[in-house]
Design a protein around this motif. Structure first.
Motif, PDB file in Angstrom:
ATOM      1  N   ASN A  30       0.825  -1.209   0.000  1.00  0.00           N
ATOM      2  CA  ASN A  30       0.000   0.000   0.000  1.00  0.00           C
ATOM      3  C   ASN A  30       0.862   1.264   0.000  1.00  0.00           C
ATOM      4  O   ASN A  30       0.530   2.240  -0.670  1.00  0.00           O
ATOM      5  CB  ASN A  30      -0.967  -0.008   1.178  1.00  0.00           C
ATOM      6  N   PHE A  31       1.975   1.244   0.723  1.00  0.00           N
ATOM      7  CA  PHE A  31       2.880   2.391   0.722  1.00  0.00           C
ATOM      8  C   PHE A  31       3.381   2.666  -0.693  1.00  0.00           C
ATOM      9  O   PHE A  31       3.368   3.808  -1.160  1.00  0.00           O
ATOM     10  CB  PHE A  31       4.061   2.146   1.671  1.00  0.00           C
ATOM     11  N   MET A  32       3.799   1.600  -1.383  1.00  0.00           N
ATOM     12  CA  MET A  32       4.278   1.770  -2.754  1.00  0.00           C
ATOM     13  C   MET A  32       3.157   2.281  -3.660  1.00  0.00           C
ATOM     14  O   MET A  32       3.391   3.116  -4.533  1.00  0.00           O
ATOM     15  CB  MET A  32       4.827   0.452  -3.305  1.00  0.00           C
ATOM     16  N   GLY A  33       1.942   1.786  -3.447  1.00  0.00           N
ATOM     17  CA  GLY A  33       0.804   2.239  -4.245  1.00  0.00           C
ATOM     18  C   GLY A  33       0.527   3.717  -4.045  1.00  0.00           C
ATOM     19  O   GLY A  33       0.309   4.457  -5.017  1.00  0.00           O
ATOM     20  N   PHE A  34       0.530   4.170  -2.792  1.00  0.00           N
ATOM     21  CA  PHE A  34       0.320   5.594  -2.525  1.00  0.00           C
ATOM     22  C   PHE A  34       1.446   6.432  -3.118  1.00  0.00           C
ATOM     23  O   PHE A  34       1.207   7.489  -3.709  1.00  0.00           O
ATOM     24  CB  PHE A  34       0.222   5.868  -1.012  1.00  0.00           C
ATOM     25  N   HIS A  35       2.673   5.952  -2.978  1.00  0.00           N
ATOM     26  CA  HIS A  35       3.819   6.674  -3.529  1.00  0.00           C
ATOM     27  C   HIS A  35       3.680   6.815  -5.043  1.00  0.00           C
ATOM     28  O   HIS A  35       3.860   7.909  -5.599  1.00  0.00           O
ATOM     29  CB  HIS A  35       5.116   5.937  -3.167  1.00  0.00           C
ATOM     30  N   LYS A  36       3.334   5.737  -5.708  1.00  0.00           N
ATOM     31  CA  LYS A  36       3.217   5.758  -7.174  1.00  0.00           C
ATOM     32  C   LYS A  36       2.062   6.632  -7.646  1.00  0.00           C
ATOM     33  O   LYS A  36       2.199   7.381  -8.611  1.00  0.00           O
ATOM     34  CB  LYS A  36       3.049   4.331  -7.709  1.00  0.00           C
ATOM     35  N   ILE A  37       0.917   6.555  -6.971  1.00  0.00           N
ATOM     36  CA  ILE A  37      -0.235   7.327  -7.430  1.00  0.00           C
ATOM     37  C   ILE A  37       0.000   8.817  -7.200  1.00  0.00           C
ATOM     38  O   ILE A  37      -0.391   9.650  -8.025  1.00  0.00           O
ATOM     39  CB  ILE A  37      -1.560   6.828  -6.786  1.00  0.00           C
ATOM     40  N   LEU A  38       0.656   9.177  -6.101  1.00  0.00           N
ATOM     41  CA  LEU A  38       0.955  10.597  -5.865  1.00  0.00           C
ATOM     42  C   LEU A  38       2.019  11.105  -6.833  1.00  0.00           C
ATOM     43  O   LEU A  38       1.952  12.248  -7.301  1.00  0.00           O
ATOM     44  CB  LEU A  38       1.376  10.820  -4.411  1.00  0.00           C
ATOM     45  N   LYS A  39       2.983  10.257  -7.156  1.00  0.00           N
ATOM     46  CA  LYS A  39       3.995  10.636  -8.143  1.00  0.00           C
ATOM     47  C   LYS A  39       3.341  10.841  -9.507  1.00  0.00           C
ATOM     48  O   LYS A  39       3.633  11.807 -10.211  1.00  0.00           O
ATOM     49  CB  LYS A  39       5.065   9.542  -8.216  1.00  0.00           C
ATOM     50  N   LYS A  40       2.410   9.954  -9.874  1.00  0.00           N
ATOM     51  CA  LYS A  40       1.699  10.082 -11.134  1.00  0.00           C
ATOM     52  C   LYS A  40       0.851  11.345 -11.136  1.00  0.00           C
ATOM     53  O   LYS A  40       0.778  12.054 -12.136  1.00  0.00           O
ATOM     54  CB  LYS A  40       0.805   8.855 -11.347  1.00  0.00           C
ATOM     55  N   HIS A  41       0.232  11.650 -10.009  1.00  0.00           N
ATOM     56  CA  HIS A  41      -0.574  12.874  -9.889  1.00  0.00           C
ATOM     57  C   HIS A  41       0.289  14.111 -10.099  1.00  0.00           C
ATOM     58  O   HIS A  41      -0.078  15.046 -10.821  1.00  0.00           O
ATOM     59  CB  HIS A  41      -1.264  12.931  -8.529  1.00  0.00           C
ATOM     60  N   ASP A  42       1.438  14.132  -9.457  1.00  0.00           N
ATOM     61  CA  ASP A  42       2.347  15.285  -9.585  1.00  0.00           C
ATOM     62  C   ASP A  42       2.869  15.429 -11.018  1.00  0.00           C
ATOM     63  O   ASP A  42       3.100  16.543 -11.477  1.00  0.00           O
ATOM     64  CB  ASP A  42       3.507  15.165  -8.616  1.00  0.00           C
ATOM     65  N   LYS A  43       3.045  14.320 -11.691  1.00  0.00           N
ATOM     66  CA  LYS A  43       3.533  14.330 -13.066  1.00  0.00           C
ATOM     67  C   LYS A  43       2.498  14.940 -14.024  1.00  0.00           C
ATOM     68  O   LYS A  43       2.832  15.642 -14.964  1.00  0.00           O
ATOM     69  CB  LYS A  43       3.863  12.919 -13.508  1.00  0.00           C
ATOM     70  N   HIS A  44       1.227  14.660 -13.767  1.00  0.00           N
ATOM     71  CA  HIS A  44       0.156  15.159 -14.628  1.00  0.00           C
ATOM     72  C   HIS A  44      -0.295  16.462 -14.060  1.00  0.00           C
ATOM     73  O   HIS A  44      -0.751  17.347 -14.360  1.00  0.00           O
ATOM     74  CB  HIS A  44      -1.011  14.179 -14.704  1.00  0.00           C
TER      75      HIS A  44
END
Length: 142
Positions: A128-142
Motif C-alpha cells: 500500500n505504501f508503494m501504491g500511494f507513492h506511485k499514485i501521488l507521483k503520477k498525480h504530480d507528473k500530470h
C-alpha cells in the motif's frame, strides 16, 4: 492479495481520477457518450462508477479520495495489529502455566503463526505504501 481486494488501495480508481483531472481519457472512454439520450438516464460511468463526462473532478476531490483510501488502509492495519497483540497476549498467558510437551509444541506453532501474520501484515503495508507513492507521483507528473 493476501487479505482480499477490499482493504487494499484502490489504485485503478485513483488513476482514473488523475486521468479525468489531466483531461486525458482513459482506455475505452471515448466521446460516444457525450450526448445524453434521456433526461431520466444517468450519465455513463466507467468500471469504477466515476462519471465519464463529469468535468467537476477537482484536486480537492482527488485529495479527498486519497484521504479516504489512507483511512481505509490505516483502519485495516490497526485492526490487524490489535488482533496480533491479542494473540501474543494469549501465548504469554499460556507460558505462565506449567507446560507439557504437547503444550510447548502448541505454543510454538501459535508463535510461528503470529510471526507469519506479522510478515503478511508488513507485506500489506509495504504494498500500500508503494501504491500511494506511485499514485501521488503520477498525480504530480500530470
Amino acid at each position: 492479495p493476501e487479505y482480499g481486494p477490499d482493504p487494499y488501495l484502490d489504485y485503478a480508481r485513483l488513476d482514473d481520477l488523475i486521468r479525468l483531472l489531466s483531461g486525458k481519457a482513459g482506455p475505452g472512454s471515448g466521446n460516444q457518450f457525450e450526448r445524453q439520450v434521456s433526461l431520466t438516464t444517468p450519465p455513463p460511468t466507467n468500471q469504477h462508477g466515476i462519471p465519464q463526462a463529469d468535468k467537476s473532478i477537482t484536486e480537492e476531490v482527488f485529495y479527498s479520495e486519497i484521504d479516504k483510501e489512507m483511512a481505509k488502509v490505516e483502519n485495516f492495519t490497526q485492526d490487524q495489529v490489535t488482533k496480533l497483540r491479542q494473540d501474543i497476549s494469549d501465548v504469554e498467558i499460556k507460558l505462565t502455566k506449567t507446560l507439557t510437551d504437547h503444550m510447548e509444541k502448541e505454543i510454538e506453532a501459535a508463535a510461528d503463526n503470529i510471526a507469519a501474520s506479522f510478515l503478511r501484515l508488513e507485506k500489506y503495508v509495504n504494498i500500500n505504501f508503494m501504491g500511494f507513492h506511485k499514485i501521488l507521483k503520477k498525480h504530480d507528473k500530470h
